[in-house]
Design a protein around this motif. Sequence first.
Motif: not given
Length: 411
Positions: A91-96, A105-113, A34-42
């Motif tokens: 995880y930091d991206s989700l926090k931001i 764009p995804y869940t903590v469960e998706d990260v774990e998987k 992703m591009s960490p713009t405001k908002p992010p671009e995918y």
Amino acid sequence: MIMKFRFLGGADVVGRMGMTIEGDKKTMLVEYGMSPTKPPEYPITPPRVDHVFLTHCHLDHCGLLPAVCGRDGCEVFTTPLSAEISEIMLYDSLKIAKAEGYNEPYTVEDVEKTLGLVVPFTFKETIELGNTDVTLHSAGHVPGAAMFEFKCDNSTVYTGDLHTENQKLVLGARPVKCKNLIIEGTYGGRNHPPRGETTDAFIAKIDEVIDRGGTVIVPCFAVGRTQEIMIILKDLGYEMWVDGMGRSVTDLFLSYPEYLRDPRSMRSARKTFREVKNANMRKHSANGQIIVTTGGMLDGGPVLGYLRALKDDPKNAILLVGYQAEDTNGRLLLETGSIVLDGEMVKVKCEVRKYDFSAHAGHDELVEFARRCEPENIVLMHSETRELFLPDLQDYNVILPELGKEFELDI
């Protein structure tokens, strides 16, 4: 074997990388960021994926992988170091996203998987996927960053982010003979000044600021730049502090010394710098001589606290050592001498300088690298100035892929 390639992102822009390779009864995805713009671009959403290849852990390359791996349960081939740092970044991206009010764009469960699907893979190793062999090579960008060589009837090399010159932290990438070269062109039309000259000027400015009684703030990206700067500064003898996510990344780097140019030098730098571990220590570090801290573009992280404390004293200095993207505080500071703090535009009265410590190869280095790979076809990506390479690559069949449009290569 003829395979179809399609860029889902990052073809004619820097960031939000993603490329599919379809053929041999499978679909492979190379990076998905992703591009960490405001908002992010995918990037564009991919079809069902069988295998994922991740070159390295920066968000514009890894930042959206959980959306695919959580959906498809596909294996992820990358170095173990890139996998571990990606975990921190995701995880930091989700926090931001949560803090800024963006859709997650995804869940903590998706990260774990996703992390559970990682297949550790290191330099010079080869895996077999059907009729295709895949070999990993160092990309010289940050520790653990890789190039992928796909080989069936012919060889196709995908560079990811690339640096060909040796840095303090990692050795530069070496050319790989191939028929097809898919290469980044971030610095098309631009070359970096000699690293030695940049380092000397950077240290001279630090000496000058400290001699006049000031404090130096060095905002850094957590992955790579923090550690590069720490090694450069470790023998100066000043009171030096390191703050932010870069501390955790340094520990991970030292857990995988095989990816470092000189692990002893990194260990020495870590011992030289005092680590800021809590708010009380931050008060002390703000009175120190040098503070190396995230974030590199001044948009978040501990650097904002240091700016509040130190921006109004002309004796102090902010020394920027990384790329400052559009719509970031760092770019705003360079262009206007002001930043946004706590929702308000404020003037920065201390000195501001920028130094080029890029971990990407410059134009001439990319051209030389491409020639030494001896390809027939060169695909230029991850660049807004790809056309500037064409005069130097007239002896090759150059492909400038368009977003979402397929092209074919014999691999």
